[in-house]
Write a protein that holds these residues in place. Sequence first.
Motif, mmCIF file in Angstrom:
data_model
loop_
_atom_site.group_PDB
_atom_site.id
_atom_site.type_symbol
_atom_site.label_atom_id
_atom_site.label_comp_id
_atom_site.label_asym_id
_atom_site.label_seq_id
_atom_site.Cartn_x
_atom_site.Cartn_y
_atom_site.Cartn_z
ATOM 1 N N LEU A 39 0.821 -1.213 0.000
ATOM 2 C CA LEU A 39 0.000 0.000 0.000
ATOM 3 C C LEU A 39 0.853 1.260 0.000
ATOM 4 C CD1 LEU A 39 -2.688 -1.089 2.593
ATOM 5 C CD2 LEU A 39 -2.904 -1.029 0.112
ATOM 6 N N GLY A 40 0.340 2.273 -0.671
ATOM 7 C CA GLY A 40 0.991 3.573 -0.666
ATOM 8 C C GLY A 40 2.087 3.748 -1.696
ATOM 9 N N LYS A 41 2.446 2.693 -2.398
ATOM 10 C CA LYS A 41 3.514 2.798 -3.398
ATOM 11 C C LYS A 41 2.999 3.356 -4.723
ATOM 12 C CE LYS A 41 7.165 0.183 -5.625
ATOM 13 N NZ LYS A 41 7.781 -1.121 -5.813
ATOM 14 N N HIS A 42 1.806 2.945 -5.114
ATOM 15 C CA HIS A 42 1.211 3.390 -6.374
ATOM 16 C C HIS A 42 -0.030 4.226 -6.090
ATOM 17 C CE1 HIS A 42 3.781 0.601 -8.534
ATOM 18 N NE2 HIS A 42 3.419 -0.337 -7.680
ATOM 19 N N HIS A 43 -0.257 5.232 -6.912
ATOM 20 C CA HIS A 43 -1.414 6.100 -6.719
ATOM 21 C C HIS A 43 -2.582 5.659 -7.605
ATOM 22 C CE1 HIS A 43 0.492 7.949 -10.251
ATOM 23 N NE2 HIS A 43 -0.753 8.255 -10.585
ATOM 24 N N ILE A 44 -3.752 6.205 -7.292
ATOM 25 C CA ILE A 44 -4.948 6.021 -8.106
ATOM 26 C C ILE A 44 -5.432 7.410 -8.488
ATOM 27 C CG2 ILE A 44 -7.272 5.055 -8.232
ATOM 28 C CD1 ILE A 44 -6.517 3.208 -5.883
ATOM 29 N N ASN A 45 -5.705 7.614 -9.776
ATOM 30 C CA ASN A 45 -6.204 8.891 -10.263
ATOM 31 C C ASN A 45 -7.714 8.976 -10.145
ATOM 32 O OD1 ASN A 45 -3.685 9.939 -11.178
ATOM 33 N ND2 ASN A 45 -3.825 8.642 -12.978
ATOM 34 N N PHE A 46 -8.222 10.192 -10.070
ATOM 35 C CA PHE A 46 -9.661 10.399 -10.149
ATOM 36 C C PHE A 46 -10.120 10.118 -11.580
ATOM 37 C CE2 PHE A 46 -9.013 12.646 -6.223
ATOM 38 C CZ PHE A 46 -10.204 12.476 -5.542
ATOM 39 N N ARG A 47 -11.367 9.680 -11.713
ATOM 40 C CA ARG A 47 -11.939 9.454 -13.040
ATOM 41 C C ARG A 47 -11.889 10.762 -13.816
ATOM 42 N NH1 ARG A 47 -17.954 7.321 -13.238
ATOM 43 N NH2 ARG A 47 -18.376 9.531 -12.991
ATOM 44 N N GLY A 48 -11.638 10.679 -15.100
ATOM 45 C CA GLY A 48 -11.421 11.850 -15.949
ATOM 46 C C GLY A 48 -12.459 12.948 -15.838
ATOM 47 N N ASP A 49 -13.737 12.592 -15.787
ATOM 48 C CA ASP A 49 -14.782 13.611 -15.780
ATOM 49 C C ASP A 49 -14.909 14.344 -14.443
ATOM 50 O OD1 ASP A 49 -15.802 11.264 -14.596
ATOM 51 O OD2 ASP A 49 -17.861 11.743 -15.154
ATOM 52 N N ILE A 50 -14.251 13.849 -13.394
ATOM 53 C CA ILE A 50 -14.319 14.534 -12.095
ATOM 54 C C ILE A 50 -12.941 14.964 -11.582
ATOM 55 C CG2 ILE A 50 -16.484 13.445 -11.376
ATOM 56 C CD1 ILE A 50 -14.825 11.547 -9.672
ATOM 57 N N ALA A 51 -11.897 14.650 -12.315
ATOM 58 C CA ALA A 51 -10.527 14.946 -11.867
ATOM 59 C C ALA A 51 -10.301 16.437 -11.622
ATOM 60 C CB ALA A 51 -9.513 14.417 -12.877
ATOM 61 N N GLU A 52 -10.846 17.290 -12.474
ATOM 62 C CA GLU A 52 -10.639 18.731 -12.318
ATOM 63 C C GLU A 52 -11.235 19.230 -10.997
ATOM 64 O OE1 GLU A 52 -11.175 22.923 -14.719
ATOM 65 O OE2 GLU A 52 -12.144 21.129 -15.507
ATOM 66 N N LYS A 53 -12.380 18.675 -10.627
ATOM 67 C CA LYS A 53 -13.044 19.064 -9.373
ATOM 68 C C LYS A 53 -12.119 18.839 -8.174
ATOM 69 C CE LYS A 53 -16.969 17.776 -6.468
ATOM 70 N NZ LYS A 53 -18.119 16.890 -6.318
ATOM 71 N N PHE A 54 -11.249 17.844 -8.253
ATOM 72 C CA PHE A 54 -10.342 17.514 -7.158
ATOM 73 C C PHE A 54 -8.901 17.954 -7.453
ATOM 74 C CE2 PHE A 54 -13.948 14.729 -6.507
ATOM 75 C CZ PHE A 54 -14.173 14.881 -5.157
ATOM 76 N N GLY A 55 -8.746 18.880 -8.392
ATOM 77 C CA GLY A 55 -7.435 19.445 -8.679
ATOM 78 C C GLY A 55 -6.429 18.415 -9.202
#
Length: 104
Positions: A39-55
């Motif tokens: 855990l903590g080694k790899h990140h997970i991105n926000f889904r494309g359509d909401i990524a901007e909302k979370f910077g």
Amino acid sequence: MSQEAPATPSLDKAIKDGQNEVTHPKTLEVFAKRHGDDLGKHHINFRGDIAEKFGYDKIFPISQPKSSGYLVYIQGKSGKTGQEAYYQIMANQWGLLEVLARLD
């Protein structure tokens, strides 16, 4: 210093559309392959359509996934702020994990 997430997530902000008996096991399978016990080694991105909302934040898992019905969530740490929270995740059609919502 990071803030800790609450003891249990609020599922009020969870995305429920598209969650079903197929997405649940696939999400758990993809998480196990990608993160396993590391855990903590790899990140997970926000889904494309909401990524901007979370910077365009990246979330680093700090817990194994848990389920509520077909919803899958993790406790994660923001790559930008270091704040801990619960996040809903799902494997997409390409077998990649995405963060769908912050559950607080």
